[in-house]
Design a protein around this motif. Structure first.
Motif, PDB file in Angstrom:
ATOM      1  N   LYS A 557     -42.558  19.143  20.259  1.00  0.00           N
ATOM      2  CA  LYS A 557     -41.634  19.673  21.266  1.00  0.00           C
ATOM      3  C   LYS A 557     -41.473  18.706  22.430  1.00  0.00           C
ATOM      4  CE  LYS A 557     -42.073  24.606  20.314  1.00  0.00           C
ATOM      5  NZ  LYS A 557     -42.268  25.955  20.876  1.00  0.00           N
ATOM      6  N   ILE A 558     -42.557  18.044  22.793  1.00  0.00           N
ATOM      7  CA  ILE A 558     -42.493  17.099  23.915  1.00  0.00           C
ATOM      8  C   ILE A 558     -41.587  15.916  23.586  1.00  0.00           C
ATOM      9  CG2 ILE A 558     -43.839  15.437  25.267  1.00  0.00           C
ATOM     10  CD1 ILE A 558     -46.173  17.453  25.174  1.00  0.00           C
ATOM     11  N   VAL A 559     -41.768  15.329  22.387  1.00  0.00           N
ATOM     12  CA  VAL A 559     -40.947  14.165  22.040  1.00  0.00           C
ATOM     13  C   VAL A 559     -39.488  14.571  21.837  1.00  0.00           C
ATOM     14  CG1 VAL A 559     -42.860  12.816  21.109  1.00  0.00           C
ATOM     15  CG2 VAL A 559     -41.564  14.305  19.587  1.00  0.00           C
ATOM     16  N   ASP A 560     -39.240  15.765  21.301  1.00  0.00           N
ATOM     17  CA  ASP A 560     -37.863  16.245  21.165  1.00  0.00           C
ATOM     18  C   ASP A 560     -37.203  16.370  22.535  1.00  0.00           C
ATOM     19  OD1 ASP A 560     -38.039  16.385  18.437  1.00  0.00           O
ATOM     20  OD2 ASP A 560     -38.364  18.559  18.348  1.00  0.00           O
ATOM     21  N   ALA A 561     -37.948  16.898  23.487  1.00  0.00           N
ATOM     22  CA  ALA A 561     -37.413  17.069  24.836  1.00  0.00           C
ATOM     23  C   ALA A 561     -37.128  15.731  25.498  1.00  0.00           C
ATOM     24  CB  ALA A 561     -38.398  17.880  25.683  1.00  0.00           C
ATOM     25  N   ILE A 562     -38.028  14.750  25.289  1.00  0.00           N
ATOM     26  CA  ILE A 562     -37.805  13.403  25.844  1.00  0.00           C
ATOM     27  C   ILE A 562     -36.528  12.814  25.260  1.00  0.00           C
ATOM     28  CG2 ILE A 562     -38.703  11.034  25.948  1.00  0.00           C
ATOM     29  CD1 ILE A 562     -41.529  12.245  25.875  1.00  0.00           C
TER      30      ILE A 562
END
Length: 615
Positions: A557-562
């Motif tokens: 989720k973090i990398v998708d958001a970035i």
């Protein structure tokens, strides 16, 4: 449908609170007094005020009025607006003619306050022109014929002079037009107006204060304290205390070097008696959901008799939830009347709600308003399902999916994606469901929270056997990222989010340590906010880095958001990105390429990140 209004029937069983507060308001020894009725948004504060009002309205010598603070949100000067509204209400309610006259005079004094705050600044050039005999400045600001201009001058001058003549006469030894003296005079006259044998106490209930902007909240609190809190008055203010504290901090920021809780001290100065409405327990919400359904199908008087019976039997304070069987038994014993066709519809709806209310109650976290909203959504979707698909829809599946959407919209979206690969079954959902139930999933996995586990156990359990396209079509508005409702977050979650928001790099170790102690659902709520802020470019990268390094279940989720962010990477963010890349090249490779395509990362920067790893 269940409207978001103060209820005429005490389904929340706030009767004991209403009785205590009404008794306090009736006691002449306690006034002047300001009572704070504190509870979260949607906790039922308006319903409680209505119950208090019902108990006071029949009391001799008690005048009870309700003011909705939100009505004054658009006023330039909320202080004078609320003063005038209260005086007008009292003037209509008081039985004594002499008191009516005194209140009418006070309303004129409020007119002077209005001139002093707004209108007088507009009319000052006009009056100055009259006084000096020089009409030029006035003529530059007033349009119309000579006769209209003359009338404007005359009316402006006369209005101000008449008010001054009435309130600041030469024989008045205290002829001081200062703000302090104006307040003193108003308080004296207001107190005098209430000195009547027919008036024991005036109870003013202020509702919806927490819907106002911070500056309005402060204005209304100050006008109560400075102008209106006199002998024979009791103010009952219903609000979310956290909103009031926030407003105070906005108006009066903390002073450097002083360890003083201004918000707490300010509230203690204004409100002498705080009464806290406790958050409803999961058991209370379960009862509330079933009673709301019952209310929808019984005739109103019959439902009132049912509520009275439940209260008399003290079922609300027992350790167990009220069962559907008990409701049906009481309806039969009392011989209550259904609305037309109500019994059949009740049996169908109540059975479904009864099966899911435990998990729904844990999701709503003590908020009655959210309970109404959930039931309204369910009823609306059920009606749409009948219009679109007739009898093809299994209402229990629809209800279960609505619960998942409420629990975690991201998982709801994920289930929809998995459903697109359905052949003879939804394999990915079956796999995650099996692993969760067997305890073979990472503790931080969002599918592994206690709430989701309960949801998985709701009927139908083997959801993977059903095609869900029609159900997702009925709920398609939720298949996109939506705004986050933080009202149901736990205190621990809110504190962590606040600490993250003001964190410095050296504080993240302690924050991460405390985050790891949170329950899985609290961690999930925290990441809902964090991920949203990462997408918007509002999260500091050292925070992103430390969360990425310590919460494996949320790396995706973090990398998708970035990757979705449109905010360019700054030089100061590069060290954090390098650390993340060195820690997990697999997860980071794709997102770095995405960032280059979106223009948030340059080719030179991505080369620097990757070469740093080689070195």
């Amino acid at each position: 449908m269940w409207l978001d209004n103060a209820s005429d029937i005490d389904i929340l069983f706030y009767e004991p609170y209403a009785r205590i507060i009404a008794d306090i308001a009736k006691n002449e020894q306690y006034n002047p007094l300001t009572v704070g009725v504190f509870g979260l948004w949607g906790a039922g504060k308006s319903t409680l005020l209505k119950l208090i009002g019902e108990k006071l309205k029949s009391q001799d010598g008690i005048i009870c009025v309700t003011i909705n603070a939100w009505m004054f949100e658009s006023y330039d000067d909320a202080k004078t607006a609320i003063m005038e509204a209260l005086l007008q209400e009292l003037k209509e309610e008081v039985p004594v003619e002499e008191t009516k006259k005194k209140l009418g005079k006070l309303i004129k004094r409020v007119d002077w306050f209005k001139l002093g705050t707004k209108a007088i600044s507009t009319l000052a050039p006009v009056v100055a022109s009259v006084a000096t005999g020089n009409p030029l400045p006035m003529l530059l600001n007033v349009t119309g014929s000579a006769e209209e201009i003359g009338n404007t001058v005359k009316n402006a001058a006369n209005s101000i002079q008449s008010l001054k003549d009435e309130y600041w006469k030469e024989e008045d030894a205290s002829n001081d037009e200062s703000t302090i003296n104006n307040i003193r005079k108003f308080r004296e006259e207001f107190s005098d107006a209430l000195k009547s044998d027919d008036i024991k106490n005036v109870v003013v209930m202020i509702d919806d204060l927490d819907r106002c902007r911070p500056e309005r909240i402060i204005e209304i609190l100050e006008v109560i304290k400075l102008f209106l809190s006199v002998d024979r008055t009791t103010f009952i203010i219903a609000a979310d205390e956290n909103v009031i504290k926030y407003s105070i901090r906005e108006k009066y920021p903390p002073m450097n070097g002083f360890d003083v809780e201004l918000d707490k001290e300010y509230i203690e100065k204004i409100i002498q008696l705080p009464i806290y409405i406790p958050e409803l327990s999961a058991k209370d919400i379960q009862n509330y959901l079933l009673l709301l359904v019952t209310q929808s199908y019984l005739e109103q008087e019959s439902f009132k008799h049912l509520i009275d019976k439940i209260f008399e039997e003290k079922r609300t304070i027992s350790g167990d939830v009220i069962t559907l069987e008990e409701i049906n038994k009481s309806i039969g014993e009392l011989g209550l009347n259904w609305q037309d066709g109500g019994q059949t519809a009740f049996n169908e709806t109540a059975k479904i709600i009864d099966e899911i209310r435990e998990i729904v109650a844990s999701t709503l976290k003590g908020n009655p308003r959210q309970a109404k909203r959930f039931l309204n959504t369910f009823i609306t979707k059920r009606q749409l399902a009948k219009i679109y698909y007739g009898d093809e829809i299994d209402i229990s599946i629809l209800a279960k999916l609505l619960v998942l959407q409420k629990l975690d919209n991201d998982l709801f979206i994920q289930l929809n994606e998995w459903n697109k690969e359905f052949d003879t079954e939804n394999k990915e959902f079956k796999e995650i469901r099996t692993k969760v139930m067997e305890g073979n999933v990472d503790a931080q996995n969002p599918w592994n929270t206690s709430q989701i586990k309960k949801w998985l156990e709701c009927k139908p359990v083997e959801l993977e056997k059903y095609r869900l396209e029609k159900y997702f079509y009925l709920t398609r508005e939720n298949l996109k990222r939506s705004s986050i409702d933080e009202s149901g977050f736990s205190k621990n979650t809110k504190e962590i989010l606040e600490r993250i928001g003001r964190a410095k790099s050296g504080q993240m170790v302690a924050i991460i340590k405390d985050m790891e102690k949170l329950r899985a659902e609290e961690i999930a709520d925290t990441f809902k906010v964090v991920v949203s802020k990462i997408e918007k470019g509002e999260m500091k990268f050292f925070v992103v880095r430390d969360l990425f390094l310590n919460f494996d279940a949320y790396k995706g989720k973090i990398v998708d958001a970035i990757g979705k962010s449109t905010v360019p990477i700054k030089a100061g963010d590069m060290a954090a990105l390098r650390t993340m890349y060195n820690s997990d090249t697999g997860n980071m490779n794709t997102v770095l390429e995405t960032m280059v395509k979106r223009g948030t990362l340059t080719d030179e920067q991505i080369t620097e990140i990757k070469e740093q790893r080689k070195s």
